[in-house]
Design a protein around this motif. Structure first.
Motif, mmCIF file in Angstrom:
data_model
loop_
_atom_site.group_PDB
_atom_site.id
_atom_site.type_symbol
_atom_site.label_atom_id
_atom_site.label_comp_id
_atom_site.label_asym_id
_atom_site.label_seq_id
_atom_site.Cartn_x
_atom_site.Cartn_y
_atom_site.Cartn_z
ATOM 1 N N PRO A 140 0.807 -1.230 0.000
ATOM 2 C CA PRO A 140 0.000 0.000 0.000
ATOM 3 C C PRO A 140 0.835 1.274 0.000
ATOM 4 C CG PRO A 140 -0.113 -1.077 2.142
ATOM 5 C CD PRO A 140 0.560 -2.033 1.218
ATOM 6 N N VAL A 141 2.016 1.267 0.636
ATOM 7 C CA VAL A 141 2.859 2.462 0.626
ATOM 8 C C VAL A 141 3.305 2.797 -0.793
ATOM 9 C CG1 VAL A 141 5.122 3.323 1.310
ATOM 10 C CG2 VAL A 141 3.635 2.318 3.019
ATOM 11 N N THR A 142 3.725 1.777 -1.549
ATOM 12 C CA THR A 142 4.188 2.011 -2.921
ATOM 13 C C THR A 142 3.054 2.522 -3.802
ATOM 14 O OG1 THR A 142 5.828 0.248 -2.660
ATOM 15 C CG2 THR A 142 5.311 0.941 -4.895
ATOM 16 N N PHE A 143 1.881 1.923 -3.707
ATOM 17 C CA PHE A 143 0.749 2.368 -4.517
ATOM 18 C C PHE A 143 0.315 3.778 -4.127
ATOM 19 C CE2 PHE A 143 0.207 -2.041 -5.838
ATOM 20 C CZ PHE A 143 -0.249 -1.888 -7.137
ATOM 21 N N TYR A 144 0.307 4.077 -2.844
ATOM 22 C CA TYR A 144 -0.074 5.415 -2.392
ATOM 23 C C TYR A 144 0.911 6.463 -2.910
ATOM 24 C CZ TYR A 144 -0.338 9.403 0.789
ATOM 25 O OH TYR A 144 -0.388 10.668 1.310
ATOM 26 N N ALA A 145 2.219 6.171 -2.803
ATOM 27 C CA ALA A 145 3.223 7.149 -3.210
ATOM 28 C C ALA A 145 3.156 7.437 -4.706
ATOM 29 C CB ALA A 145 4.616 6.649 -2.827
ATOM 30 N N GLN A 146 2.910 6.409 -5.527
ATOM 31 C CA GLN A 146 2.939 6.606 -6.971
ATOM 32 C C GLN A 146 1.579 7.018 -7.530
ATOM 33 O OE1 GLN A 146 4.986 3.534 -9.219
ATOM 34 N NE2 GLN A 146 6.290 3.011 -7.485
ATOM 35 N N ALA A 147 0.496 6.392 -7.072
ATOM 36 C CA ALA A 147 -0.813 6.660 -7.653
ATOM 37 C C ALA A 147 -1.486 7.891 -7.062
ATOM 38 C CB ALA A 147 -1.726 5.438 -7.462
ATOM 39 N N VAL A 148 -1.234 8.196 -5.791
ATOM 40 C CA VAL A 148 -1.894 9.330 -5.139
ATOM 41 C C VAL A 148 -0.965 10.549 -5.103
ATOM 42 C CG1 VAL A 148 -2.971 10.157 -3.021
ATOM 43 C CG2 VAL A 148 -3.320 7.794 -3.749
ATOM 44 N N CYS A 149 0.285 10.345 -4.660
ATOM 45 C CA CYS A 149 1.220 11.464 -4.553
ATOM 46 C C CYS A 149 1.914 11.792 -5.872
ATOM 47 C CB CYS A 149 2.267 11.175 -3.483
ATOM 48 S SG CYS A 149 1.580 10.919 -1.831
ATOM 49 N N GLY A 150 1.852 10.898 -6.858
ATOM 50 C CA GLY A 150 2.458 11.148 -8.156
ATOM 51 C C GLY A 150 3.971 11.065 -8.166
ATOM 52 N N LEU A 151 4.580 10.307 -7.238
ATOM 53 C CA LEU A 151 6.031 10.171 -7.189
ATOM 54 C C LEU A 151 6.511 9.122 -8.193
ATOM 55 C CD1 LEU A 151 6.599 10.199 -3.312
ATOM 56 C CD2 LEU A 151 6.680 12.133 -4.888
ATOM 57 N N SER A 152 7.717 9.317 -8.700
ATOM 58 C CA SER A 152 8.327 8.333 -9.593
ATOM 59 C C SER A 152 8.773 7.122 -8.775
ATOM 60 C CB SER A 152 9.532 8.952 -10.299
ATOM 61 O OG SER A 152 10.550 9.251 -9.358
ATOM 62 N N PRO A 153 9.120 6.001 -9.440
ATOM 63 C CA PRO A 153 9.583 4.835 -8.664
ATOM 64 C C PRO A 153 10.774 5.155 -7.757
ATOM 65 C CG PRO A 153 9.050 4.182 -10.898
ATOM 66 C CD PRO A 153 8.919 5.676 -10.855
ATOM 67 N N THR A 154 11.721 5.937 -8.267
ATOM 68 C CA THR A 154 12.887 6.262 -7.456
ATOM 69 C C THR A 154 12.510 7.144 -6.269
ATOM 70 O OG1 THR A 154 14.324 6.124 -9.400
ATOM 71 C CG2 THR A 154 15.181 7.294 -7.476
ATOM 72 N N ARG A 155 11.678 8.155 -6.498
ATOM 73 C CA ARG A 155 11.277 9.051 -5.400
ATOM 74 C C ARG A 155 10.390 8.340 -4.391
ATOM 75 N NH1 ARG A 155 10.020 14.989 -8.172
ATOM 76 N NH2 ARG A 155 12.192 15.405 -8.839
ATOM 77 N N SER A 156 9.543 7.438 -4.852
ATOM 78 C CA SER A 156 8.715 6.687 -3.906
ATOM 79 C C SER A 156 9.574 5.772 -3.044
ATOM 80 C CB SER A 156 7.663 5.874 -4.658
ATOM 81 O OG SER A 156 8.279 4.927 -5.511
ATOM 82 N N ALA A 157 10.669 5.251 -3.628
ATOM 83 C CA ALA A 157 11.593 4.443 -2.828
ATOM 84 C C ALA A 157 12.352 5.315 -1.830
ATOM 85 C CB ALA A 157 12.560 3.705 -3.739
ATOM 86 N N LEU A 158 12.696 6.553 -2.229
ATOM 87 C CA LEU A 158 13.372 7.469 -1.309
ATOM 88 C C LEU A 158 12.487 7.834 -0.123
ATOM 89 C CD1 LEU A 158 15.182 9.924 -3.765
ATOM 90 C CD2 LEU A 158 16.269 8.392 -2.114
#
Length: 625
Positions: free
Chosen positions: A303-321
């Motif tokens: 859920p953290v990965t999906f929230y960061a990318q789908a809701v916050c619009g972060l790239s894979p690298t930024r969502s990992a950061l």
């Protein structure tokens, strides 16, 4: 007098020299750091592929159901061989199994990077998982055998921190490599690291004495089939919509494991897993705890990965950061927690860790909204990093603290298998729960996926609120599971054995660990001022007089500060034919030579002599004057 002894860790030591020589290194920390290179690499591969799955699916022209197996195949090969690998390490040597596993993993990594189809990649990932499963139990088993119990906490903290940090860093490393070099390099990067780790392991890891064990082929077959069916059913259940055949596979897997447990109890001759290890309460509770932390760590990432990318619009690298503060905090605190667990009861340490874990997950669930600024998300991740440091390392140290070295391989296999099973349960359980929450918050016709903007993972504005609510609710599942860790911590018991009041682990001038030297020399002097009747040996000894105990330890100057000075044992002025049972556990004959009491074995404690009634330590070599 000078004698040579062989210890549990496989090194040889010259009595009176204070020197313990491993084959390859005089310092057990060198062996630990060498093994952690390979261990970090295989733990990294457990999560590094997750963030590269969309790219792999596009480049290899495959579907979602196939690309999921790129991760599942690795976990499957990993989990199936764990129980067997621990026992094989006991029989054929932990160093040999470690090197074989590292070679298999490195070669399979190159195969993965060269794969041109999804089928070939999945096959290579199975082989890669088998290599990882062979390697992992040997690391924990070696630590258990080369570090004494009272110094094992810090070493275990390094092991636990490596596992925790590698699992958290995996998505970050995967995002950077995929964005800069391509998906193949998440596998190619393992090749040079594996070669370096192989060279260091050959040089620094000691050759520990192996034990003669028969191979329980029936147990191998039953455990392999049971683990395969359980892991396969859990991994495939969500994509197969939990059809009846999935439940049949799971029931069959549980059945095989039940028969396996019965066979281990029945086969008292050479069981694959000696069930006696579960008689240690701390080992059993630590296995429950590691399953819980593995469930929570793996489950929260989805859920953290999906929230960061789908809701916050972060790239894979930024969502990992975004989760980097958790990994950094855990890595920084782990050594300090390791020193703490060496000196304290495990219950408050682990109770605090699981409590902070539940609090951090609940806090993160509250903050997961569309308008939350990033800095507010960082704070709960720091709290989660603190909890990881107070859980991973102390759990590992607590699990193995009271177990004898001859069960190191079997216990390591069980512990790692339970951890891997907890991760699989977390992945499958979170996928099912998250899907149900998405369906409840944003029902879609035909149960399809929510639409995205311009083919990206970013959701349209009107769907971000309900999708964020679904992800927020999903985070409550691992928070709830963490509460069971608190319950398990309450029932932990303190470490057995005499309390250790010596100074922390120190290294002598020659680079060897003084704590491993158990050679002791006694000096016996007869005091002329004592005049009392000597009792024959066949009569009951009523009074042996006051005994002042002390030892002479020929150690280096750096360790002399905490070693006791030579003192005298008071005896009789006239040499009798035979003195009765002495307090130091030996008899004295008429030639004033010591001989051990019948039934005593110098292997009673490999690392430290037991105290007698008067506090005297050491029972290996004696000298009379």
């Amino acid at each position: 007098m000078t004698t040579a002894t062989t210890g549990a860790s496989g090194g040889t030591r010259r009595a009176g020299s204070g020197r313990w020589n491993f084959q390859g290194s005089g310092n057990p920390w060198n062996a630990l750091w060498a093994m952690m290179i390979g261990f970090f690499m295989i733990m990294l591969d457990s999560t590094i592929v997750a963030i590269a799955n969309p790219t792999i699916m596009t480049k290899l022209h495959t579907g979602y159901a196939s690309v999921v197996w790129v991760t599942s195949a690795y976990l499957l090969g990993f989990a199936v061989v764990l129980l067997v690998a621990g026992r094989l390490g006991d029989r054929f040597g932990t160093k040999n199994l470690y090197l074989i596993g590292l070679v298999v993993f490195t070669v399979a990594s190159a195969w993965c990077g060269l794969s041109g189809s999804a089928a070939m990649l999945i096959a290579a990932r199975v082989v890669q998982g088998v290599g990882a499963g062979m390697l992992t139990p040997q690391t924990l088993s070696t630590i258990t055998r080369i570090f004494p119990p009272q110094r094992r906490g810090v070493a275990m903290s390094v092991w636990g921190a490596t596992a925790g940090v590698a699992s958290l860093v995996g998505p970050l490393a995967g995002g950077v490599l995929v964005d800069s070099l391509g998906w193949e390099w998440i596998f190619f990067v393992n090749v040079p690291i594996g070669v370096v780790g192989l060279v260091l392991a050959v040089w620094l890891v000691p050759v520990l004495p192996s034990q003669v064990h028969g191979l329980d082929l029936v147990g191998v077959g039953l455990s392999g089939a049971g683990m395969f069916l359980i892991v396969f059913g859990l991994q495939q259940g969500q994509s197969a919509h939990w059809q009846p055949w999935i439940w049949a596979v799971l029931v069959a897997g549980v059945g095989f494991m039940s028969v396996f447990v019965y066979w281990q109890a029945f086969n008292a001759r050479e069981p694959l897993i000696p069930l006696d290890i579960f008689a240690d309460r701390n080992f059993s509770l630590a296995n429950l705890g590691v399953a819980i932390i593995a469930f929570a760590t793996t489950g929260m990432m989805l859920p953290v990965t999906f929230y960061a990318q789908a809701v916050c619009g972060l790239s894979p690298t930024r969502s990992a950061l975004l989760i980097a503060p958790m990994a950094i905090t855990s890595g920084v605190l782990a050594p300090f927690v390791g020193m703490l667990v060496d000196r304290s009861h495990p219950m408050p340490v682990l109770g605090f860790g699981f409590s902070v874990l539940a609090i951090g997950l609940t806090w993160l669930s509250i903050e997961m909204a569309p308008g939350t600024p990033i800095w507010r998300l960082v704070l709960p991740f720091i709290v989660l990093g603190v909890s990881m440091a107070f859980v991973w390392s102390p759990l590992t140290a607590t699990a193995t603290r009271n177990l004898p070295p001859d069960l190191a391989g079997a216990s390591s296999g069980v512990y790692n298998a339970v951890r891997q099973l907890g991760a699989v349960l977390g992945s499958a359980g979170m996928a099912a729960f998250m899907t149900s929450r998405i369906g409840a918050e944003m029902p879609l016709p035909g149960g399809g996926h929510p639409p995205t903007e311009q083919g990206t993972l970013v959701l349209p504005e009107f769907l971000r609120e309900p999708f964020a609510a679904a992800m927020s609710q999903s985070m409550l599942l691992p928070a709830f599971i963490a509460l069971f860790g608190i319950v398990a911590a309450i029932f932990l018991v303190g470490f057995t054995g005499p309390a250790d009041t010596r100074e922390p682990w120190s290294e002598s001038e020659d680079g060897c660990d003084d704590d491993f030297d158990d050679y002791v020399e006694y000096i016996i002097r007869r005091e002329p001022h004592i005049d009392r009747q000597i009792q024959p040996a066949h009569e009951e000894e009523r009074d042996t007089g006051p005994l002042a105990a002390g030892v002479v330890r020929p150690h280096s100057a750096r360790s002399a500060a905490w070693r006791s000075d030579p003192v005298e044992l008071l005896a009789d002025p006239v040499p009798p034919p035979l003195i009765g049972l002495a307090h130091n556990g030996s008899h004295v004959d008429d030639e004033r030579r010591f001989r051990p009491v019948n039934g005593w074995s110098p292997r009673r404690n490999k690392h430290r002599a037991d105290p007698d009634e008067n506090g005297t330590h050491g029972r290996h070599s004696f000298r009379a004057e």
